[in-house]
Scaffold this motif. Structure first.
Motif, PDB file in Angstrom:
ATOM      1  N   ASN A 301       9.544   0.003  -1.314  1.00 27.16           N
ATOM      2  CA  ASN A 301       9.581  -1.329  -0.700  1.00 27.16           C
ATOM      3  C   ASN A 301       9.672  -1.235   0.816  1.00 27.16           C
ATOM      4  N   ILE A 302      10.564  -0.381   1.309  1.00 31.87           N
ATOM      5  CA  ILE A 302      10.747  -0.258   2.756  1.00 31.87           C
ATOM      6  C   ILE A 302       9.512   0.360   3.411  1.00 31.87           C
ATOM      7  N   MET A 303       8.875   1.313   2.734  1.00 31.34           N
ATOM      8  CA  MET A 303       7.679   1.929   3.301  1.00 31.34           C
ATOM      9  C   MET A 303       6.522   0.926   3.373  1.00 31.34           C
ATOM     10  N   LEU A 304       6.422   0.030   2.404  1.00 36.34           N
ATOM     11  CA  LEU A 304       5.400  -1.020   2.469  1.00 36.34           C
ATOM     12  C   LEU A 304       5.668  -1.967   3.630  1.00 36.34           C
ATOM     13  N   VAL A 305       6.958  -2.294   3.823  1.00 38.49           N
ATOM     14  CA  VAL A 305       7.328  -3.129   4.969  1.00 38.49           C
ATOM     15  C   VAL A 305       6.997  -2.410   6.270  1.00 38.49           C
ATOM     16  N   SER A 306       7.280  -1.100   6.303  1.00 37.75           N
ATOM     17  CA  SER A 306       7.003  -0.316   7.512  1.00 37.75           C
ATOM     18  C   SER A 306       5.509  -0.276   7.818  1.00 37.75           C
ATOM     19  N   VAL A 307       4.684  -0.136   6.791  1.00 37.51           N
ATOM     20  CA  VAL A 307       3.230  -0.130   7.003  1.00 37.51           C
ATOM     21  C   VAL A 307       2.776  -1.458   7.594  1.00 37.51           C
ATOM     22  N   THR A 308       3.311  -2.563   7.068  1.00 43.44           N
ATOM     23  CA  THR A 308       2.935  -3.890   7.564  1.00 43.44           C
ATOM     24  C   THR A 308       3.360  -4.063   9.024  1.00 43.44           C
ATOM     25  N   GLU A 309       4.549  -3.574   9.356  1.00 41.92           N
ATOM     26  CA  GLU A 309       5.053  -3.728  10.729  1.00 41.92           C
ATOM     27  C   GLU A 309       4.300  -2.846  11.723  1.00 41.92           C
ATOM     28  N   ARG A 310       3.725  -1.752  11.241  1.00 41.35           N
ATOM     29  CA  ARG A 310       3.133  -0.769  12.177  1.00 41.35           C
ATOM     30  C   ARG A 310       1.609  -0.696  12.049  1.00 41.35           C
ATOM     31  N   ILE A 311       0.979  -1.829  11.667  1.00 40.64           N
ATOM     32  CA  ILE A 311      -0.482  -1.839  11.526  1.00 40.64           C
ATOM     33  C   ILE A 311      -1.167  -1.528  12.851  1.00 40.64           C
ATOM     34  N   ARG A 312      -0.687  -2.145  13.938  1.00 40.40           N
ATOM     35  CA  ARG A 312      -1.306  -1.879  15.240  1.00 40.40           C
ATOM     36  C   ARG A 312      -1.137  -0.420  15.659  1.00 40.40           C
ATOM     37  N   GLU A 313       0.034   0.142  15.382  1.00 40.69           N
ATOM     38  CA  GLU A 313       0.272   1.559  15.699  1.00 40.69           C
ATOM     39  C   GLU A 313      -0.695   2.455  14.923  1.00 40.69           C
ATOM     40  N   ILE A 314      -0.904   2.106  13.635  1.00 39.48           N
ATOM     41  CA  ILE A 314      -1.835   2.890  12.814  1.00 39.48           C
ATOM     42  C   ILE A 314      -3.249   2.786  13.363  1.00 39.48           C
ATOM     43  N   GLY A 315      -3.651   1.540  13.759  1.00 41.67           N
ATOM     44  CA  GLY A 315      -4.985   1.353  14.330  1.00 41.67           C
ATOM     45  C   GLY A 315      -5.163   2.137  15.613  1.00 41.67           C
ATOM     46  N   LEU A 316      -4.124   2.160  16.437  1.00 45.19           N
ATOM     47  CA  LEU A 316      -4.209   2.904  17.702  1.00 45.19           C
ATOM     48  C   LEU A 316      -4.339   4.400  17.463  1.00 45.19           C
ATOM     49  N   ARG A 317      -3.581   4.919  16.489  1.00 43.34           N
ATOM     50  CA  ARG A 317      -3.660   6.346  16.176  1.00 43.34           C
ATOM     51  C   ARG A 317      -5.064   6.714  15.686  1.00 43.34           C
ATOM     52  N   LYS A 318      -5.635   5.849  14.851  1.00 37.98           N
ATOM     53  CA  LYS A 318      -6.981   6.120  14.361  1.00 37.98           C
ATOM     54  C   LYS A 318      -8.019   6.022  15.471  1.00 37.98           C
ATOM     55  N   ALA A 319      -7.780   5.086  16.403  1.00 36.07           N
ATOM     56  CA  ALA A 319      -8.736   4.902  17.506  1.00 36.07           C
ATOM     57  C   ALA A 319      -8.783   6.117  18.425  1.00 36.07           C
ATOM     58  N   VAL A 320      -7.655   6.839  18.549  1.00 34.43           N
ATOM     59  CA  VAL A 320      -7.615   8.013  19.432  1.00 34.43           C
ATOM     60  C   VAL A 320      -7.902   9.310  18.673  1.00 34.43           C
ATOM     61  N   GLY A 321      -8.333   9.196  17.402  1.00 36.76           N
ATOM     62  CA  GLY A 321      -8.784  10.403  16.693  1.00 36.76           C
ATOM     63  C   GLY A 321      -7.995  10.822  15.480  1.00 36.76           C
ATOM     64  N   ALA A 322      -6.933  10.080  15.104  1.00 42.92           N
ATOM     65  CA  ALA A 322      -6.166  10.459  13.912  1.00 42.92           C
ATOM     66  C   ALA A 322      -7.006  10.227  12.659  1.00 42.92           C
ATOM     67  N   LYS A 323      -6.948  11.173  11.740  1.00 41.80           N
ATOM     68  CA  LYS A 323      -7.694  11.059  10.497  1.00 41.80           C
ATOM     69  C   LYS A 323      -6.825  10.411   9.415  1.00 41.80           C
ATOM     70  N   ARG A 324      -7.506  10.017   8.344  1.00 43.88           N
ATOM     71  CA  ARG A 324      -6.758   9.440   7.225  1.00 43.88           C
ATOM     72  C   ARG A 324      -5.674  10.384   6.731  1.00 43.88           C
ATOM     73  N   ARG A 325      -6.005  11.681   6.702  1.00 39.76           N
ATOM     74  CA  ARG A 325      -5.048  12.680   6.241  1.00 39.76           C
ATOM     75  C   ARG A 325      -3.791  12.675   7.101  1.00 39.76           C
ATOM     76  N   ASP A 326      -3.969  12.510   8.436  1.00 42.06           N
ATOM     77  CA  ASP A 326      -2.813  12.514   9.344  1.00 42.06           C
ATOM     78  C   ASP A 326      -1.903  11.325   9.077  1.00 42.06           C
TER      79      ASP A 326
END
Length: 411
Positions: A301-326
Motif C-alpha cells: 500500500n505504501i509503495m503504491l502511494v509512493s509511486v503516485t507521489e513520485r511520478i514526476r521524479e520517475i519521469g525525470l529519471r527516465k528522461a535523463v536515461g534511466a531504464k525500466r530496469r533501474d
C-alpha cells in the motif's frame, strides 16, 4: 544504477517520511517478533522434553492400569499386582529389570515442618531401572526391602521443604504417624518429570505393612505402576509383546477382550509428544505469519502511494536515461529495505519477549534459559526481505511502466 546507490536512495526516501515508514514497518516487526518468539520457545520446549525423557533412562517401559495416567497417577480399578511384576521378571527374556511401585498420600513431619506428600513404595531395583540419582546418602537397599526397614529417601523438593539447607541423612521423620529414618536424598529431575522431586520413597515391603495394608486384593498386593527396563533398545518391541502376553495370561483375559492394563514405551511416547509439539508450533507460527502478511500488504500500500507521489521524479529519471530496469530495482530495494528494517526491529522485540517469558517462568518455578538460534534469525530476516520484495513487486512494475512524457506532465 548501482545497488548501493539504490539502497542509499531508498533510505533517503524512507527517512523523508519517518512516521509513515515506521507505521509500515510495524506490521513486519510484530510478525517477525511473533515468529522469533514461537521458534525460540519451541526450541526451548523441545530441549526441556529431551532432557526430561533423558532423566528417565533408556529402554524404559511403564506398565500401568488402564484407567491411570502416564506416570501411574489417576483414579481407577487396581489391576496390577506385585506378583505381576515378579512374573514379568521371571518369564520375559527381553527384560533386564523390573521395579514395581505403589503410591499413597500421607503427611510427612520433620520437627516443626510438615507437608502432605506422595509416598512411593519401591524395591531396590528402582534405583537403576528408573534411573534415580542419589545426591546424599544411599537409596533403598536389598536388605532394607527384605527386613521391611523403616527408612525413607526424600525427593529434592521434599528435603528442601522439611530440612532447608541441612543434610537430612540420618534424621528422623514421621510418615503417616510412623517414625522413619532418612537414608538419602535424590538429585532433582528438574521441570520435566519433576514429580519425583515431590515424593518420599520407602521400601515396598514396609509400604504394605505400615501405610497401605489395605492394598491387598484378590490377586495379591496391588501396585500402581511397574517400571520395566528392556535389555536394549532393539528389544523394546519384543519386551512389550512379552509383557502383554504374560499379563493377559495372568489376568485371564480371553482373546478379543480388552486389556485391563497399558504398556507404554517411553521412546514412542517421546516421539508422539515431540510430534504434537511440532504441530502446535506450526500452528502458532502460522498465526504469527498472518501478522507478516498484514505487514506485507502495508508495504504494498505504501509503495503504491509512493509511486503516485513520485511520478514526476520517475519521469525525470527516465528522461535523463534511466531504464525500466533501474526504476524497477529502485522501488524493489525500497520495499526490501522496509522489510529488512522491520525484520531487524522484530528480532529485537522477539528476543525481549523470550527474555520476559523466561523471567516469568523462572519466578513461577519453571526455569529455562532464553535462547535465540541463528537459524531463527536467518529465517526471520529472509522472510521479512522476501515479503518486502514480493509485495513491492507490483508497485515497482507499475512505476517502471510509467510513460516518461506523461509523468513529466503530471501535477
Amino acid at each position: 544504477m548501482k545497488l548501493l546507490d539504490c539502497f542509499s536512495t531508498a533510505l533517503r526516501a524512507l527517512l523523508g517520511n519517518k512516521l509513515r515508514s515506521a507505521l509500515t514497518m510495524l506490521g513486519i516487526m510484530i510478525g517477525v517478533a511473533a515468529v522469533i518468539a514461537v521458534l525460540s520457545l519451541g526450541r526451548v520446549q523441545a530441549t526441556l522434553v529431551e532432557e526430561a525423557f533423558a532423566t528417565l533412562g533408556s529402554n524404559l517401559i511403564y506398565v500401568i492400569p488402564r484407567e491411570a495416567g502416564v506416570m501411574g497417577a489417576g483414579v481407577g480399578e487396581a489391576t496390577l499386582t506385585l506378583e505381576d511384576a515378579e512374573a514379568i521378571a521371571r518369564h520375559a527374556p527381553s527384560v533386564a529389570g523390573v521395579a514395581p511401585t505403589a503410591q499413597t498420600y500421607a503427611q510427612v513431619i520433620a520437627g516443626r515442618e510438615r507437608l502432605n506428600s506422595l509416598i512411593a513404595g519401591v524395591t531396590h531395583e528402582a534405583e537403576w531401572v528408573d534411573n534415580y540419582a542419589v545426591a546424599q546418602g544411599s537409596f533403598i537397599t536389598k536388605f532394607d526391602y527384605g527386613a521391611r526397614s523403616r527408612v525413607a529417601v526424600l525427593g529434592s523438593e521434599v528435603a528442601k521443604t522439611l530440612f532447608g539447607e541441612m543434610d537430612p541423612t540420618g534424621q528422623s521423620i514421621r510418615i503417616g504417624g510412623r517414625q522413619f529414618q532418612v537414608s538419602g536424598v535424590l538429585e532433582s529431575r528438574g521441570t520435566g518429570f519433576g514429580v519425583e522431586d515431590l515424593r518420599v520413597y520407602i521400601p515396598l515391603s514396609t509400604f504394605y505393612t505400615t501405610l497401605a495394608a489395605s492394598q491387598t486384593g484378590s490377586r495379591g498386593n496391588n501396585v500402581d505402576m511397574i517400571s520395566v527396563q528392556a535389555v536394549s533398545s532393539d528389544e523394546l518391541e519384543s519386551a512389550e509383546q512379552e509383557i502383554t502376553a504374560i499379563l493377559r495370561d495372568l489376568h485371564r483375559i480371553s482373546e478379543g477382550e480388552e486389556d485391563d492394563f497399558r504398556v507404554l514405551n517411553m521412546e514412542s511416547v517421546a516421539g508422539q509428544l515431540t510430534q504434537v509439539m511440532g504441530i502446535l508450533q506450526l500452528v502458532l507460527a502460522g498465526i504469527a505469519g498472518i501478522s507478516l502478511l498484514v505487514g506485507g500488504i502495508g508495504i504494498m500500500n505504501i509503495m503504491l502511494v509512493s509511486v503516485t507521489e513520485r511520478i514526476r521524479e520517475i519521469g525525470l529519471r527516465k528522461a535523463v536515461g534511466a531504464k525500466r530496469r533501474d526504476i524497477l530495482i529502485q522501488f524493489l530495494v525500497e520495499a526490501a529495505t522496509l522489510g529488512l528494517c522491520g525484520g531487524a526491529l522484530g528480532i529485537g522485540l522477539g528476543w525481549i519477549i523470550v527474555i520476559i517469558m523466561s523471567v516469568v517462568a523462572t519466578n513461577l518455578g519453571f526455569p529455562f534459559s532464553a535462547m535465540l538460534s541463528g537459524d531463527a534469525i536467518a529465517l526471520a530476516v529472509s522472510v521479512a526481505i522476501c515479503i518486502g520484495l514480493i509485495t513491492g513487486l507490483y508497485p515497482a512494475i507499475r512505476a517502471a511502466r510509467l510513460d516518461p512524457i506523461e509523468s513529466l506532465r503530471h501535477e
